[in-house]
Design a protein around this motif. Structure first.
Motif, PDB file in Angstrom:
ATOM      1  N   ALA A 180       0.832  -1.208   0.000  1.00 29.00           N
ATOM      2  CA  ALA A 180       0.000   0.000   0.000  1.00 29.00           C
ATOM      3  C   ALA A 180       0.863   1.254   0.000  1.00 29.00           C
ATOM      4  O   ALA A 180       0.566   2.234  -0.706  1.00 29.00           O
ATOM      5  N   ASP A 181       1.928   1.241   0.771  1.00 31.72           N
ATOM      6  CA  ASP A 181       2.829   2.400   0.839  1.00 31.72           C
ATOM      7  C   ASP A 181       3.516   2.640  -0.498  1.00 31.72           C
ATOM      8  O   ASP A 181       3.689   3.795  -0.933  1.00 31.72           O
ATOM      9  N   ALA A 182       3.939   1.560  -1.154  1.00 32.24           N
ATOM     10  CA  ALA A 182       4.610   1.695  -2.453  1.00 32.24           C
ATOM     11  C   ALA A 182       3.649   2.242  -3.503  1.00 32.24           C
ATOM     12  O   ALA A 182       4.016   3.108  -4.310  1.00 32.24           O
ATOM     13  N   GLN A 183       2.421   1.762  -3.487  1.00 31.89           N
ATOM     14  CA  GLN A 183       1.423   2.264  -4.427  1.00 31.89           C
ATOM     15  C   GLN A 183       1.132   3.738  -4.181  1.00 31.89           C
ATOM     16  O   GLN A 183       0.982   4.525  -5.121  1.00 31.89           O
ATOM     17  N   ALA A 184       1.065   4.108  -2.897  1.00 32.76           N
ATOM     18  CA  ALA A 184       0.777   5.503  -2.552  1.00 32.76           C
ATOM     19  C   ALA A 184       1.896   6.439  -3.005  1.00 32.76           C
ATOM     20  O   ALA A 184       1.648   7.603  -3.352  1.00 32.76           O
ATOM     21  N   LYS A 185       3.114   5.925  -3.013  1.00 31.83           N
ATOM     22  CA  LYS A 185       4.271   6.755  -3.372  1.00 31.83           C
ATOM     23  C   LYS A 185       4.186   7.236  -4.825  1.00 31.83           C
ATOM     24  O   LYS A 185       4.637   8.352  -5.149  1.00 31.83           O
ATOM     25  N   ILE A 186       3.613   6.414  -5.703  1.00 31.06           N
ATOM     26  CA  ILE A 186       3.569   6.815  -7.118  1.00 31.06           C
ATOM     27  C   ILE A 186       2.216   7.395  -7.521  1.00 31.06           C
ATOM     28  O   ILE A 186       2.055   7.859  -8.648  1.00 31.06           O
ATOM     29  N   LYS A 187       1.274   7.386  -6.589  1.00 26.40           N
ATOM     30  CA  LYS A 187      -0.025   7.972  -6.901  1.00 26.40           C
ATOM     31  C   LYS A 187       0.138   9.482  -7.086  1.00 26.40           C
ATOM     32  O   LYS A 187       0.699  10.181  -6.245  1.00 26.40           O
ATOM     33  N   GLY A 188      -0.330   9.997  -8.173  1.00 24.40           N
ATOM     34  CA  GLY A 188      -0.179  11.425  -8.436  1.00 24.40           C
ATOM     35  C   GLY A 188       1.088  11.742  -9.206  1.00 24.40           C
ATOM     36  O   GLY A 188       1.214  12.828  -9.785  1.00 24.40           O
ATOM     37  N   VAL A 189       2.037  10.793  -9.196  1.00 25.68           N
ATOM     38  CA  VAL A 189       3.277  10.987  -9.958  1.00 25.68           C
ATOM     39  C   VAL A 189       3.111  10.448 -11.367  1.00 25.68           C
ATOM     40  O   VAL A 189       3.546  11.064 -12.346  1.00 25.68           O
ATOM     41  N   ILE A 190       2.471   9.299 -11.462  1.00 26.22           N
ATOM     42  CA  ILE A 190       2.214   8.682 -12.759  1.00 26.22           C
ATOM     43  C   ILE A 190       0.880   9.202 -13.290  1.00 26.22           C
ATOM     44  O   ILE A 190      -0.145   9.110 -12.611  1.00 26.22           O
ATOM     45  N   PRO A 191       0.857   9.764 -14.481  1.00 29.44           N
ATOM     46  CA  PRO A 191      -0.397  10.281 -15.048  1.00 29.44           C
ATOM     47  C   PRO A 191      -1.458   9.180 -15.134  1.00 29.44           C
ATOM     48  O   PRO A 191      -1.139   8.013 -15.392  1.00 29.44           O
ATOM     49  N   GLU A 192      -2.689   9.546 -14.919  1.00 31.38           N
ATOM     50  CA  GLU A 192      -3.782   8.587 -14.994  1.00 31.38           C
ATOM     51  C   GLU A 192      -3.859   7.977 -16.387  1.00 31.38           C
ATOM     52  O   GLU A 192      -3.807   8.682 -17.395  1.00 31.38           O
ATOM     53  N   ALA A 309       9.327  -3.899  -5.878  1.00 31.86           N
ATOM     54  CA  ALA A 309       8.222  -2.942  -6.020  1.00 31.86           C
ATOM     55  C   ALA A 309       8.565  -1.621  -5.332  1.00 31.86           C
ATOM     56  O   ALA A 309       8.270  -0.538  -5.868  1.00 31.86           O
ATOM     57  N   GLU A 310       9.171  -1.717  -4.163  1.00 28.86           N
ATOM     58  CA  GLU A 310       9.541  -0.498  -3.432  1.00 28.86           C
ATOM     59  C   GLU A 310      10.605   0.289  -4.188  1.00 28.86           C
ATOM     60  O   GLU A 310      10.557   1.526  -4.235  1.00 28.86           O
ATOM     61  N   GLU A 311      11.553  -0.411  -4.801  1.00 35.62           N
ATOM     62  CA  GLU A 311      12.583   0.305  -5.564  1.00 35.62           C
ATOM     63  C   GLU A 311      11.988   0.949  -6.808  1.00 35.62           C
ATOM     64  O   GLU A 311      12.311   2.107  -7.127  1.00 35.62           O
ATOM     65  N   ILE A 312      11.127   0.227  -7.518  1.00 36.64           N
ATOM     66  CA  ILE A 312      10.497   0.802  -8.706  1.00 36.64           C
ATOM     67  C   ILE A 312       9.685   2.038  -8.329  1.00 36.64           C
ATOM     68  O   ILE A 312       9.766   3.083  -8.997  1.00 36.64           O
ATOM     69  N   ALA A 313       8.910   1.938  -7.263  1.00 36.89           N
ATOM     70  CA  ALA A 313       8.089   3.077  -6.827  1.00 36.89           C
ATOM     71  C   ALA A 313       8.967   4.267  -6.465  1.00 36.89           C
ATOM     72  O   ALA A 313       8.655   5.419  -6.822  1.00 36.89           O
ATOM     73  N   ASP A 314      10.047   3.990  -5.785  1.00 36.67           N
ATOM     74  CA  ASP A 314      10.956   5.064  -5.377  1.00 36.67           C
ATOM     75  C   ASP A 314      11.594   5.728  -6.596  1.00 36.67           C
ATOM     76  O   ASP A 314      11.689   6.957  -6.671  1.00 36.67           O
ATOM     77  N   ARG A 315      11.989   4.900  -7.561  1.00 38.93           N
ATOM     78  CA  ARG A 315      12.623   5.437  -8.764  1.00 38.93           C
ATOM     79  C   ARG A 315      11.632   6.264  -9.587  1.00 38.93           C
ATOM     80  O   ARG A 315      11.963   7.335 -10.099  1.00 38.93           O
ATOM     81  N   LEU A 316      10.403   5.769  -9.718  1.00 42.53           N
ATOM     82  CA  LEU A 316       9.391   6.517 -10.469  1.00 42.53           C
ATOM     83  C   LEU A 316       9.066   7.835  -9.781  1.00 42.53           C
ATOM     84  O   LEU A 316       8.913   8.876 -10.440  1.00 42.53           O
ATOM     85  N   ALA A 317       8.963   7.780  -8.450  1.00 45.39           N
ATOM     86  CA  ALA A 317       8.623   9.001  -7.702  1.00 45.39           C
ATOM     87  C   ALA A 317       9.706  10.063  -7.837  1.00 45.39           C
ATOM     88  O   ALA A 317       9.424  11.268  -7.907  1.00 45.39           O
ATOM     89  N   LYS A 318      10.946   9.624  -7.902  1.00 47.66           N
ATOM     90  CA  LYS A 318      12.085  10.554  -8.011  1.00 47.66           C
ATOM     91  C   LYS A 318      12.408  10.915  -9.449  1.00 47.66           C
ATOM     92  O   LYS A 318      13.192  11.838  -9.705  1.00 47.66           O
TER      93      LYS A 318
END
Length: 324
Positions: A180-192, A309-318
Motif C-alpha cells: 500500500a505504501d509503495a502504491q501511494a508513493k507513485i499515486k499522483g506521480v504517474i499520469p492517470e 516494487a519499493e525500488e520501482i516506486a521510489d525510482r518513479l517518484a524521483k
C-alpha cells in the motif's frame, strides 16, 4: 536372647514393608524421570502432509537447506544454512541475509557432498525428482509456489512447513502495508491511464517482453504496484498467462507503453538492438525509460518482489531513470 528373637520377629515384617515401599517409590520416581526425558524427545517431530505424502519433519527446524525458494524461507524468519550460490548472482536483494549460508553450487547441480556436510535437519526443494535423493540426507519437503494463488498464501504455506505460522502471519500483515505504501508513493506521480512495459535486454538476441512473470520484475510491476500494462502486453501476455515473449525489432514498438522498465546489466545493448525503432518510441522521447539492474530482478519470491516494487516506486517518484 528371647527378647532379641521377639524383637526381630516383630520388626522384620515392618522392615520388609518399608523396603517394598521405598523400592516402589524409587521405581515410580525412575519411571517419572524417564517420562520427563522421553516425552520431549517424542515431541521433537511432527507429521507434515505434502504433495509427496506424509513426511516426518522436525518440530522446530534449525538447519534448513533450500535449493530454490530462498526468499520464502527468509520471509518467515529462517536463515538457511545452505543455498545455491548461482541463485544469488541474480538475487541481489537476498545476499545480505545469506552471508553466513554455505554455497551448494549451481541450483541445477546441487553438491550433495556439501549438503551432507551441513548436516541439515530439513531440506526444502522445488524438484519432485530430487525428493528421494534428498530424503536420504534429511527430511525433505517439496514446495512449489505455483500451487498458491497469492504471495501471502505462499508465505503462509512456508510458515506451516517450518512451524512458523505466527511469523508468516506477521510478515503478511507487514507485506500488505508495504504494498500500500509503495502504491501511494507513485499515486499522483504517474499520469492517470499511463501504460507500462517491462522488457529484458539481456540473454536473448531480441528484447524479451515480460508479463506477470515469475521473474524479471513482472510481479512487482503488475501484481504489486498495479501498473497498467501496455495494451498488447495485456492481450498477448497477461491475458494469455504468458510470462515472456521475444520481440523482434519490427514489432518491439507495438509492445512499449508510455513507460519502459528496462532490465539491464553491464554491457547491455539496449537501443543498439533497435536502430530504426528506438528514437521514435514515445517513452524515449519523454525520458520515461527506467533502467533496472537485472541482478536484483531475476528472482520473484514475495521477499524479493516487495523490495523490487519499493525500488520501482521510489525510482518513479524521483524520476530516477538511470542506475545508481
Amino acid at each position: 536372647m528371647l527378647f532379641t528373637k521377639v524383637w526381630y520377629r516383630l520388626t522384620l515384617p515392618i522392615l520388609l514393608v518399608m523396603a517394598v515401599w521405598i523400592s516402589g517409590c524409587s521405581q515410580q520416581e525412575s519411571a517419572e524421570q524417564v517420562g520427563l526425558e522421553t516425552e520431549p524427545a517424542a515431541a521433537q517431530t511432527r507429521i507434515l502432509s505434502t504433495m509427496m505424502g506424509d513426511v516426518t519433519v522436525p518440530l522446530h527446524p534449525e538447519r534448513v537447506v533450500v535449493d530454490w525458494n530462498i526468499g520464502h524461507v527468509l520471509a518467515v524468519g529462517v536463515t538457511p544454512v545452505g543455498v545455491p550460490g548461482s541463485l544469488l548472482d541474480y538475487g541481489a536483494f537476498l545476499r545480505d541475509k545469506l552471508v553466513d549460508s554455505a554455497d551448494l553450487g549451481n541450483h541445477s547441480e546441487i553438491s550433495l557432498e556439501r549438503m551432507v556436510e551441513l548436516e541439515p535437519d530439513l531440506i526444502i526443494t522445488w524438484d519432485q525428482e530430487k525428493f528421494q535423493t534428498y530424503s536420504k540426507i534429511a527430511p525433505t519437503v517439496v514446495y512449489v509456489p505455483d500451487q498458491y494463488d497469492s504471495m501471502e498464501a505462499e508465505v503462509t504455506a512456508m510458515g506451516e512447513i517450518l512451524n512458523r505460522e505466527v511469523e508468516a502471519k506477521e510478515w503478511n500483515t507487514t507485506f500488505k502495508q508495504r504494498v500500500a505504501d509503495a502504491q501511494a508513493k507513485i499515486k499522483g506521480v504517474i499520469p492517470e491511464g499511463a501504460t507500462f512495459t517491462v522488457a529484458d535486454f539481456n540473454f536473448l538476441k531480441n528484447p524479451a517482453i515480460i508479463g506477470n512473470s515469475a521473474n524479471r520484475g513482472g510481479r512487482a510491476a503488475y501484481e504489486l504496484l498495479g501498473l497498467t500494462p501496455a495494451p498488447k502486453v495485456k492481450t498477448d501476455l497477461l491475458d494469455q498467462g504468458q510470462e515472456t515473449m521475444e520481440a523482434s525489432a519490427e514489432v518491439f514498438g507495438e509492445y512499449v507503453g508510455d513507460y519502459l522498465l528496462m532490465m539491464v546489466t553491464e554491457g547491455t545493448k539496449d537501443h543498439s538492438l533497435l536502430p530504426d525503432v528506438w528514437a521514435s518510441l514515445p517513452a524515449v522521447k519523454n525520458n520515461h525509460i527506467f533502467k533496472l539492474d537485472i541482478h536484483k530482478y531475476f528472482t520473484a519470491d514475495p521477499y524479493t518482489s516487495i523490495l523490487q516494487a519499493e525500488e520501482i516506486a521510489d525510482r518513479l517518484a524521483k524520476g530516477q531513470t538511470e542506475l545508481n
